[in-house]
Write a protein that holds these residues in place. Sequence first.
Motif, PDB file in Angstrom:
ATOM      1  N   GLY A 227      74.002   8.601 -12.142  1.00 43.66           N
ATOM      2  CA  GLY A 227      75.048   8.939 -10.862  1.00 43.66           C
ATOM      3  C   GLY A 227      74.644   8.311  -9.480  1.00 43.66           C
ATOM      4  O   GLY A 227      75.405   8.162  -8.695  1.00 43.66           O
ATOM      5  N   ASN A 228      73.125   8.218  -9.312  1.00 44.98           N
ATOM      6  CA  ASN A 228      72.720   7.876  -8.181  1.00 44.98           C
ATOM      7  C   ASN A 228      73.144   6.419  -7.788  1.00 44.98           C
ATOM      8  O   ASN A 228      73.746   5.830  -6.804  1.00 44.98           O
ATOM      9  N   LEU A 229      73.144   5.646  -8.815  1.00 43.90           N
ATOM     10  CA  LEU A 229      73.382   4.277  -8.583  1.00 43.90           C
ATOM     11  C   LEU A 229      75.035   4.107  -8.461  1.00 43.90           C
ATOM     12  O   LEU A 229      75.393   3.292  -7.776  1.00 43.90           O
ATOM     13  N   LEU A 230      75.711   4.798  -9.132  1.00 49.94           N
ATOM     14  CA  LEU A 230      77.286   4.857  -8.960  1.00 49.94           C
ATOM     15  C   LEU A 230      77.747   5.241  -7.722  1.00 49.94           C
ATOM     16  O   LEU A 230      78.394   4.683  -6.959  1.00 49.94           O
ATOM     17  N   LEU A 231      76.862   5.968  -7.102  1.00 43.49           N
ATOM     18  CA  LEU A 231      77.437   6.677  -5.657  1.00 43.49           C
ATOM     19  C   LEU A 231      77.073   5.513  -4.683  1.00 43.49           C
ATOM     20  O   LEU A 231      77.959   5.371  -3.816  1.00 43.49           O
ATOM     21  N   TRP A 232      75.962   4.835  -4.905  1.00 40.96           N
ATOM     22  CA  TRP A 232      75.445   3.903  -3.865  1.00 40.96           C
ATOM     23  C   TRP A 232      76.484   2.854  -3.989  1.00 40.96           C
ATOM     24  O   TRP A 232      77.156   2.010  -3.078  1.00 40.96           O
ATOM     25  N   CYS A 233      76.796   2.384  -5.189  1.00 47.14           N
ATOM     26  CA  CYS A 233      77.844   1.313  -5.675  1.00 47.14           C
ATOM     27  C   CYS A 233      79.176   1.435  -4.825  1.00 47.14           C
ATOM     28  O   CYS A 233      79.988   0.726  -4.367  1.00 47.14           O
ATOM     29  N   SER A 234      79.700   2.701  -5.215  1.00 41.82           N
ATOM     30  CA  SER A 234      81.200   3.085  -4.730  1.00 41.82           C
ATOM     31  C   SER A 234      81.122   3.085  -2.972  1.00 41.82           C
ATOM     32  O   SER A 234      82.084   2.760  -2.541  1.00 41.82           O
ATOM     33  N   THR A 235      79.813   3.774  -2.598  1.00 38.34           N
ATOM     34  CA  THR A 235      79.837   3.733  -1.027  1.00 38.34           C
ATOM     35  C   THR A 235      80.167   2.246  -0.524  1.00 38.34           C
ATOM     36  O   THR A 235      80.743   1.911   0.305  1.00 38.34           O
TER      37      THR A 235
ATOM     38  N   ALA B 151      79.284  11.702  -8.239  1.00 42.10           N
ATOM     39  CA  ALA B 151      79.364  10.435  -8.190  1.00 42.10           C
ATOM     40  C   ALA B 151      80.926   9.938  -8.795  1.00 42.10           C
ATOM     41  O   ALA B 151      81.362   9.134  -8.357  1.00 42.10           O
ATOM     42  N   PHE B 152      80.790  10.633 -10.103  1.00 49.45           N
ATOM     43  CA  PHE B 152      82.060   9.850 -10.956  1.00 49.45           C
ATOM     44  C   PHE B 152      83.530  10.366 -10.196  1.00 49.45           C
ATOM     45  O   PHE B 152      84.364   9.415 -10.019  1.00 49.45           O
ATOM     46  N   LEU B 153      83.543  11.663  -9.641  1.00 58.13           N
ATOM     47  CA  LEU B 153      84.941  12.003  -9.094  1.00 58.13           C
ATOM     48  C   LEU B 153      85.077  11.449  -7.616  1.00 58.13           C
ATOM     49  O   LEU B 153      86.227  11.012  -7.285  1.00 58.13           O
ATOM     50  N   THR B 154      83.742  11.031  -7.018  1.00 59.89           N
ATOM     51  CA  THR B 154      84.116  10.428  -5.855  1.00 59.89           C
ATOM     52  C   THR B 154      84.475   9.055  -6.016  1.00 59.89           C
ATOM     53  O   THR B 154      85.436   8.245  -5.291  1.00 59.89           O
TER      54      THR B 154
END
Length: 347
Positions: free
Chosen positions: A131-139, A253-256
């Motif tokens: 989730g942390n990696l997905l959050l950074w990639c989406s940001t 992270a997924f919903l964001t």
Amino acid sequence: APNNFSSEFAGSVFPSRRAEILSAHLRGAASHEPLHTPASPTKVKSPDSATQRTAAFQHRRPWRKLLYIPQDFPDDYVDDTFLMELQKNANVRMYNYSTVVMQTTVVTQHISSIVVFIAVFINLYRGALTGNLLLWCSTVTTVIGIISWDLLCLTLRTPVQRIIRLGMIKSAVLFALLLFGLSPILRTLTEDTSSDTIWAMTVIFFFVNLAFHDYSTGNLTNIRFPGSVSLNAAVLASVLLASQLDSNLSVFAFLTFALKWFALFPIFRRYLKRISAAASMVTTVVLALVATAMFMYISRAIAMLHVFSTLFITFGCPLWLIWVQRYKNEIHGPWDEARPIVHHYYH
């Protein structure tokens, strides 16, 4: 002697006209001469009814194609010039193959984006993606998208769009904070629901999203019907998938990522297609390759199905449309409904 008797008898008994007729009858019977009765008057034949109608028709006023005035013709009457106004394929548009191929990119882009989103969830569900990696990639991708958005606004020379973009960023930040607070609730939302039901409902919602998506390029600022139905279906599918994750950070992270992917990314694609068809085609190719590469490690059958469906939609469907176009036979004439011309006056 009989003649004298009949005359005397007729003169004494029938002094009127009736006696004279009777005497003449008796004299004719005695001389065996035929009795000539007065001839009946001959009837004058009336003119034929068809001739009367023809004469009346010649004296009528000319027929006018107006139903609101009284005329000497029935309401369903048409003259000989009725079929002279027949038009065939007057509004039929002949398509160019390359143009239709370019127009199919909006469909293949959205299909590839759904495939990428499902691949991200599967990797997150299996633990291959955190989730942390997905959050950074989406940001990071969101920041890149905002910079590209500003460049597009400068290209289109629309400074008003910058104000709209700032409002959309504020709304996205507000939704992100709301999702962060609701992540624990959303993670346990479907604990009592079986996984098969979750997967089936997710597939249905994604089909609704695909069917009601706004594929036009004119709507660049807001989300209208039926695009709102498509966005709501994507959000519901994302919430159902997020409820299957095991951590609050992964859910957030997924919903964001889902909010940015289904709300902001389609508007960015419309901007890109409006200013450059080549850039839109490059985006289509990149999305198709990314979706295929991500599913190669999950299911090669689905990856190949995605490749063939993309090729068929991009190159096969336009050829099919042009081939079917030759059999189109559209007729127009005076029997069509009248279309009122509405004039809009702006003060």
